[in-house]
Design a protein around this motif. Structure first.
Motif, PDB file in Angstrom:
ATOM      1  N   VAL A 130       0.880  -1.283  -0.003  1.00 14.76           N
ATOM      2  CA  VAL A 130       0.145   0.206   0.026  1.00 14.76           C
ATOM      3  C   VAL A 130       0.892   1.153   0.124  1.00 14.76           C
ATOM      4  N   ARG A 131       2.150   1.209   0.227  1.00 12.66           N
ATOM      5  CA  ARG A 131       2.898   2.385   0.278  1.00 12.66           C
ATOM      6  C   ARG A 131       2.863   2.957  -1.072  1.00 12.66           C
ATOM      7  N   ILE A 132       2.801   2.262  -2.144  1.00 14.29           N
ATOM      8  CA  ILE A 132       2.988   2.578  -3.434  1.00 14.29           C
ATOM      9  C   ILE A 132       1.798   3.875  -3.781  1.00 14.29           C
ATOM     10  N   ASN A 133       0.647   3.621  -3.131  1.00 11.72           N
ATOM     11  CA  ASN A 133      -0.457   4.636  -3.172  1.00 11.72           C
ATOM     12  C   ASN A 133      -0.200   6.232  -2.694  1.00 11.72           C
ATOM     13  N   LEU A 134       0.708   6.375  -1.785  1.00 10.22           N
ATOM     14  CA  LEU A 134       1.339   7.681  -1.656  1.00 10.22           C
ATOM     15  C   LEU A 134       2.328   8.233  -2.471  1.00 10.22           C
ATOM     16  N   LEU A 135       2.777   7.367  -3.566  1.00  4.94           N
ATOM     17  CA  LEU A 135       3.803   7.770  -4.442  1.00  4.94           C
ATOM     18  C   LEU A 135       3.215   8.409  -5.783  1.00  4.94           C
ATOM     19  N   GLN A 136       3.947   9.275  -6.242  1.00 11.57           N
ATOM     20  CA  GLN A 136       3.372   9.972  -7.770  1.00 11.57           C
ATOM     21  C   GLN A 136       4.198   9.541  -8.877  1.00 11.57           C
ATOM     22  N   GLU A 137       3.662   9.371  -9.991  1.00 15.05           N
ATOM     23  CA  GLU A 137       4.512   8.973 -11.124  1.00 15.05           C
ATOM     24  C   GLU A 137       5.517   9.963 -11.536  1.00 15.05           C
ATOM     25  N   ASP A 138       5.084  11.166 -11.683  1.00 14.93           N
ATOM     26  CA  ASP A 138       6.163  12.271 -11.810  1.00 14.93           C
ATOM     27  C   ASP A 138       7.653  11.988 -11.034  1.00 14.93           C
ATOM     28  N   TRP A 139       7.333  11.557  -9.694  1.00 14.92           N
ATOM     29  CA  TRP A 139       8.629  11.383  -9.029  1.00 14.92           C
ATOM     30  C   TRP A 139       9.680  10.275  -9.578  1.00 14.92           C
ATOM     31  N   PHE A 140       9.058   9.570 -10.497  1.00 16.93           N
ATOM     32  CA  PHE A 140       9.793   8.202 -10.950  1.00 16.93           C
ATOM     33  C   PHE A 140       9.705   8.263 -12.720  1.00 16.93           C
ATOM     34  N   LYS A 141       9.007   8.655 -13.464  1.00 20.96           N
ATOM     35  CA  LYS A 141       8.820   8.447 -14.737  1.00 20.96           C
ATOM     36  C   LYS A 141       9.822   9.149 -15.332  1.00 20.96           C
ATOM     37  N   ARG A 142      10.605   8.337 -16.403  1.00 17.41           N
ATOM     38  CA  ARG A 142      11.961   8.633 -17.011  1.00 17.41           C
ATOM     39  C   ARG A 142      12.980   9.205 -16.224  1.00 17.41           C
ATOM     40  N   ARG A 143      12.877   8.950 -14.997  1.00 11.75           N
ATOM     41  CA  ARG A 143      14.074   9.360 -13.976  1.00 11.75           C
ATOM     42  C   ARG A 143      14.934   8.212 -13.683  1.00 11.75           C
TER      43      ARG A 143
END
Length: 315
Positions: free
Chosen positions: A63-76
């Motif tokens: 469930v921790r993934i539900n607090l994360l946002q795509e733009d913090w990771f995408k293509r990074r």
């Protein structure tokens, strides 16, 4: 489907060792197995935190993934410090599509297990891409000519416009994940993106994640060690980079203070409590500019519902 299949799969070594989780309880872990927090059944134990409606699919996804946002990771280019078995690393890599996500852990056996786990995804991908058996020959279509605007010329009256070609999928998983056995506090270590990306000179990560690791750094290395750990993470980030941190609370330290005589001695000398971390992280000693408490993910297993923080390095 593979996340469901592998999420609670213990290794033979872990079953023999009787290791457990890293909640506020002891989880049945042995001192030998988990003195560094390197639980060999950590995700098998923690998987229950996502069961019973805590995850968006109600099927045991962390469930921790539900607090994360795509733009913090995408293509990074990202690093996961203390990745353990690597399940959350791979879940984030699959959902948020980073260019590269390196999972690092001090335990070589856990990294071996994570690498074996990854092979299951590659095999699944290969099976999905295998051509099926020979289909029956299709009926020969009538020839239709199209003008420059894609409209049919002649042919049948109900002829459809020329279909647009679908763009190829840009999903990088599982090829965007690497695992490495590494201690980020080792001064001889060179853990940079250029080590994993061919012909790259990139020396810093765009995002670093660190889930449920700080307690073990603190108990093994004391106040000086945890301070150095934070400074190392800061140096490893590119300007404007993000640190996503899940620190264990002080009450969790108390449950583990008897993991070894050395840890007990270190525990007695700790002055910098987890509640003091945000102030230290934003001090001149480290240098983070922005701090946000993302809250708790809502895990149902006692001891695993912890606050997750987001910190940003100045540009």
């Amino acid at each position: 489907q593979l996340f469901k299949k592998f999420r609670a799969m213990p290794t033979a070594e872990s079953l023999q060792a009787g290791a457990g989780g890293d909640g506020d309880g002891d989880g049945g872990a042995t001192k030998e197995t988990a003195a560094q927090g390197n639980y060999h059944r950590y995700y098998g134990y923690r998987a229950a935190a996502g069961v019973g409606g805590d995850s968006d699919d109600g099927d045991g996804v962390d469930v921790r993934i539900n607090l994360l946002q795509e733009d913090w990771f995408k293509r990074r280019v990202c690093l996961d410090v203390g990745c353990n078995f690597g399940q959350l690393t791979m879940l984030i890599a699959e959902r948020f599509n980073p260019a590269l996500y390196v999972g690092a852990d001090i335990d070589a056996k856990l990294i071996e297990n994570a690498s074996n786990y990854m092979r299951g995804f590659f095999k699944s991908e290969e099976a999905a891409n295998e051509p099926p058996g020979e289909p029956p020959a299709p009926a020969r279509p009538k020839k239709i000519l199209f003008d420059d605007d894609g409209n049919p010329i002649g042919g049948t009256p109900d002829a459809s416009p020329r279909p647009q070609q679908k763009p190829k999928s840009r999903k990088a998983f599982p090829r965007n994940v690497r695992f490495v056995c590494a201690d980020v506090l080792d001064p001889t270590l060179s853990l940079t993106p250029s080590r994993f990306i061919v012909k790259s000179q990139k020396q810093h990560f765009d995002t670093i994640t660190c889930f449920s690791v700080t307690k073990w750094i603190h108990l093994n290395h004391g106040d000086d060690g945890i301070k150095r750990f934070f400074r190392v993470l800061f140096r490893m980030l590119a300007p404007g980079g993000l640190l996503i941190l899940e620190p264990q609370p002080w009450k969790s330290y108390k449950k583990k203070r008897h993991a070894s005589p050395e840890i007990f001695e270190t525990f007695r000398k700790i002055k910098l409590r987890p509640a003091d971390f945000p102030e230290y992280l934003r001090s001149d000693a480290v240098g983070f500019a922005d701090f946000e408490d993302l809250g708790k993910p809502g895990a149902s297993v006692k001891g695993f519902d912890r606050n997750i923080w987001l910190l940003r390095k100045p540009e």
